[in-house]
Design an enzyme around this catalytic site. Structure first.
Site, PDB file in Angstrom:
ATOM      1  N   LYS A 148       0.836  -1.211   0.000  1.00 33.86           N
ATOM      2  CA  LYS A 148       0.000   0.000   0.000  1.00 33.86           C
ATOM      3  C   LYS A 148       0.872   1.263   0.000  1.00 33.86           C
ATOM      4  CE  LYS A 148      -3.527  -0.434   2.639  1.00 33.86           C
ATOM      5  NZ  LYS A 148      -4.500  -0.447   3.735  1.00 33.86           N
ATOM      6  N   LYS A 150       1.924  -3.953  11.014  1.00 32.19           N
ATOM      7  CA  LYS A 150       0.551  -4.047  11.528  1.00 32.19           C
ATOM      8  C   LYS A 150       0.597  -4.620  12.928  1.00 32.19           C
ATOM      9  CE  LYS A 150      -3.653  -3.178  10.083  1.00 32.19           C
ATOM     10  NZ  LYS A 150      -4.092  -2.156   9.127  1.00 32.19           N
ATOM     11  N   THR A 201      -9.544   7.767   4.542  1.00 31.13           N
ATOM     12  CA  THR A 201      -9.643   6.466   3.858  1.00 31.13           C
ATOM     13  C   THR A 201     -10.892   6.418   2.982  1.00 31.13           C
ATOM     14  OG1 THR A 201      -8.527   5.492   5.751  1.00 31.13           O
ATOM     15  CG2 THR A 201      -9.516   3.968   4.179  1.00 31.13           C
ATOM     16  N   SER A 232      -1.959   9.614   7.169  1.00 31.97           N
ATOM     17  CA  SER A 232      -1.115   9.273   8.328  1.00 31.97           C
ATOM     18  C   SER A 232       0.317   9.747   8.071  1.00 31.97           C
ATOM     19  CB  SER A 232      -1.095   7.765   8.552  1.00 31.97           C
ATOM     20  OG  SER A 232      -2.214   7.369   9.291  1.00 31.97           O
TER      21      SER A 232
HETATM   22  P1  NAD Z   1     -14.691   0.031  11.756  1.00 30.22           P
HETATM   23  O1  NAD Z   1     -14.443  -0.839  12.931  1.00 30.22           O
HETATM   24  O2  NAD Z   1     -14.817   1.503  11.960  1.00 30.22           O
HETATM   25  O3  NAD Z   1     -16.011  -0.460  11.004  1.00 30.22           O
HETATM   26  C1  NAD Z   1     -16.208  -1.752  10.563  1.00 30.22           C
HETATM   27  C2  NAD Z   1     -17.640  -1.839  10.077  1.00 30.22           C
HETATM   28  O4  NAD Z   1     -17.850  -3.129   9.476  1.00 30.22           O
HETATM   29  C3  NAD Z   1     -18.686  -1.700  11.182  1.00 30.22           C
HETATM   30  O5  NAD Z   1     -19.779  -0.932  10.718  1.00 30.22           O
HETATM   31  C4  NAD Z   1     -19.125  -3.144  11.412  1.00 30.22           C
HETATM   32  O6  NAD Z   1     -20.456  -3.211  11.938  1.00 30.22           O
HETATM   33  C5  NAD Z   1     -19.054  -3.666   9.994  1.00 30.22           C
HETATM   34  N1  NAD Z   1     -19.037  -5.122   9.882  1.00 30.22           N
HETATM   35  C6  NAD Z   1     -18.259  -6.015  10.527  1.00 30.22           C
HETATM   36  N2  NAD Z   1     -18.568  -7.248  10.134  1.00 30.22           N
HETATM   37  C7  NAD Z   1     -19.548  -7.140   9.220  1.00 30.22           C
HETATM   38  C8  NAD Z   1     -20.314  -8.053   8.444  1.00 30.22           C
HETATM   39  N3  NAD Z   1     -20.126  -9.355   8.529  1.00 30.22           N
HETATM   40  N4  NAD Z   1     -21.253  -7.558   7.601  1.00 30.22           N
HETATM   41  C9  NAD Z   1     -21.474  -6.248   7.505  1.00 30.22           C
HETATM   42  N5  NAD Z   1     -20.785  -5.342   8.200  1.00 30.22           N
HETATM   43  C10 NAD Z   1     -19.852  -5.781   9.051  1.00 30.22           C
HETATM   44  O7  NAD Z   1     -13.548  -0.301  10.705  1.00 30.22           O
HETATM   45  P2  NAD Z   1     -12.967   0.629   9.545  1.00 30.22           P
HETATM   46  O8  NAD Z   1     -11.871   1.457  10.099  1.00 30.22           O
HETATM   47  O9  NAD Z   1     -14.073   1.272   8.798  1.00 30.22           O
HETATM   48  O10 NAD Z   1     -12.260  -0.477   8.626  1.00 30.22           O
HETATM   49  C11 NAD Z   1     -12.989  -1.269   7.685  1.00 30.22           C
HETATM   50  C12 NAD Z   1     -12.015  -1.995   6.779  1.00 30.22           C
HETATM   51  O11 NAD Z   1     -11.171  -1.049   6.139  1.00 30.22           O
HETATM   52  C13 NAD Z   1     -11.048  -2.979   7.462  1.00 30.22           C
HETATM   53  O12 NAD Z   1     -10.754  -4.012   6.556  1.00 30.22           O
HETATM   54  C14 NAD Z   1      -9.807  -2.139   7.704  1.00 30.22           C
HETATM   55  O13 NAD Z   1      -8.641  -2.917   7.855  1.00 30.22           O
HETATM   56  C15 NAD Z   1      -9.794  -1.358   6.420  1.00 30.22           C
HETATM   57  N6  NAD Z   1      -9.048  -0.107   6.455  1.00 30.22           N
HETATM   58  C16 NAD Z   1      -9.316   0.858   7.371  1.00 30.22           C
HETATM   59  C17 NAD Z   1      -8.598   2.052   7.330  1.00 30.22           C
HETATM   60  C18 NAD Z   1      -8.914   3.189   8.242  1.00 30.22           C
HETATM   61  O14 NAD Z   1      -8.278   4.237   8.103  1.00 30.22           O
HETATM   62  N7  NAD Z   1      -9.878   3.072   9.137  1.00 30.22           N
HETATM   63  C19 NAD Z   1      -7.567   2.224   6.381  1.00 30.22           C
HETATM   64  C20 NAD Z   1      -7.342   1.217   5.448  1.00 30.22           C
HETATM   65  C21 NAD Z   1      -8.080   0.053   5.499  1.00 30.22           C
END
Ligand code: NAD
Length: 428
Positions: free
Chosen positions: A94, A106, A190, A362
């Site tokens: 990335k 990580k 993001t 970041s």
């Molecule tokens: P978060 O914890 O804020 O939100 C996760 C969401 O997914 C929640 O709404 C949860 O209810 C939902 N969820 C979980 N399991 C589910 C399912 N089976 N069906 C439907 N919804 C479901 O997490 P986030 O920060 O939004 O991250 C989401 C993804 O993005 C992850 O894979 C994370 O690694 C990736 N990501 C996050 C960031 C960041 O800056 N936050 C950056 C890059 C990648």
């Protein structure tokens, strides 16, 4: 959430495919297939009731040829060393594809953070730093938030590290709160980055955003700002989001045929991304089962929850209308589903390009910490847009020139940059 997919095997498989395409030297492959360093440790925490509880923690540093390791810390009950390894590996690609001078790392803790009090969370994150502080640092390894961790937790971790090293070191961690060394625009980064990628893909496919619809899995940080970006930047309609209901222990899809209002839904969503379905129903939203989001008749699908969601089975449910799959989550598509997508007309924006907006801001946060001078939100988002647009163009160009799938093209761009850095440093 447990998946039957081993994310690290998936990450290695994706890498092996492209290593083969690139005819990569076997010794170089051996370095890049595995993380350079791994830490697995136990963190003692005094709980509010006076008992002592041990938590399993991890930190994996995949490759730092291009700069300090960089990557979030995830708090999740199903966390394993292999998920952290996979995520660390994807971070290397990335940072390289976004062309920011950082490597891949990580971390994780096996815990459901919603079961902890504020004080217990603070003691747990400070405990994580107490174990790891000698192996992190602004020129060594810079953690950040991810699933289950927050800006406030990053603030506590920065404070703990600063106390241990004896000097204020805001750049040791990113995703800190605003006013506590955080960057404007990090919260949106993001999700907005996902939408900048979607906008560029639409330009390439000659689609008008205002006429497009989207279906999104998840309603946490990434999905919320992707929904806002899709409706406000592209003027399109998001017809549903889905989320995991922590009370009912199942996921639901929340939909509205004429378009959801993401800003309203955010007011009835808790910090873990769980929507208040009673209030949603009262506001005219329809609640369907959690899997419904994937079969919606939309132009854009955005998985933005957790890994392994688009698999050999669910890929068959994708509507023929879908033109763009924008992978907001890390590793949402299994290799089996990837084979199907590769043969389809769907334009896939691979995860480590699509969600690179977070790590890009970041990186900007670290730069601002070093300067001790902070940019406005407009400046940050403008710089983010420039970086993402260039990254997208680089991958599209590679995909067209080499006639390869976009995921393979993104890997080719990234691996090439990491290998060059390793060569320049005399590692290979
Ligand atoms: P978060 O914890 O804020 O939100 C996760 C969401 O997914 C929640 O709404 C949860 O209810 C939902 N969820 C979980 N399991 C589910 C399912 N089976 N069906 C439907 N919804 C479901 O997490 P986030 O920060 O939004 O991250 C989401 C993804 O993005 C992850 O894979 C994370 O690694 C990736 N990501 C996050 C960031 C960041 O800056 N936050 C950056 C890059 C990648």
């Amino acid at each position: 959430m447990a998946t039957s997919i081993n994310a690290f095997e998936m990450a290695q498989k994706q890498f092996d495919n492209v290593a083969e395409l690139l005819k990569l030297d076997p010794q170089v492959r051996e370095i890049l297939r595995w993380p350079l360093r791994e830490f697995s440790f136990r963190i003692p925490v005094r709980m509010d009731d006076g008992s002592l509880r041990m938590f399993q923690g991890f930190r994996v540093q995949h490759n730092d040829a291009r700069g300090p390791n960089k990557g979030g810390i995830r708090f999740h009950p199903a966390e394993t060393l292999d998920t952290v390894r996979a995520l660390a590996t994807w971070m290397t690609w990335k940072c390289a594809v976004a062309d920011i001078p950082l490597g891949g790392g990580k971390g994780g803790v096996v815990v459901d953070p919603s079961t902890l009090s504020t004080g217990e969370k603070e003691r747990l994150v400070r405990g994580w730093v107490d174990v790891m502080w000698r192996n992190i640092g602004n020129r060594q390894d810079v953690p950040a938030p991810d699933v289950g961790t927050t800006a406030q937790m990053m603030g506590w971790m920065m404070d703990e590290y600063s106390k241990l090293v004896g000097e204020f070191t805001p750049g040791v961690i990113t995703g800190k709160p605003l006013g506590g060394g955080g960057s404007s625009g990090r919260t949106e980064a993001t999700g907005f980055g996902v939408i900048i990628n979607v906008r560029e893909a639409m330009k390439h496919l000659k689609l008008d955003g205002a006429k497009c619809t989207a279906s999104i899995q998840g309603f946490g940080n990434v999905a919320q700002y992707a929904s806002i970006g899709f409706t406000e930047m592209l003027k399109g309609k998001v017809i549903c989001i889905s989320y995991y209901d922590r009370e009912d222990k199942v996921s639901y899809t929340v939909s509205k045929a004429d378009g959801i209002d993401p800003r309203f839904l955010m007011t009835i969503t808790d910090q873990y991304g769980t929507v208040d379905k009673v209030k949603a129903r009262e506001a005219g939203y329809v609640i369907e089962d959690g899997g419904a989001w994937i079969s919606k008749d939309v132009d854009v699908l955005i998985p933005a929850a957790l890994e392994g969601q688009i698999n050999g089975e669910t890929v068959k449910q994708i509507s023929p209308r879908v033109k763009i799959l924008a992978e907001g989550a890390n590793g949402p598509t299994t290799p089996e589903a990837d084979e199907v997508l590769k043969q389809s007309d769907i334009f896939v924006i691979p995860d480590f390009l699509c969600n690179a907006g977070g790590v890009t801001v970041s990186y900007f946060e670290g730069v601002q910490n070093d300067m001790n001078y902070y940019w406005t939100k407009e400046e940050v988002l403008e710089k983010l847009d420039t970086k993402m647009t260039i990254a997208f163009a680089g991958v599209l160009d590679m995909s067209q020139k080499s006639k390869v799938y976009t995921r393979d093209a993104a890997y080719m761009v990234a691996i090439d940059r990491v290998v060059k850095a390793m060569q320049l440093r005399g590692w290979v």
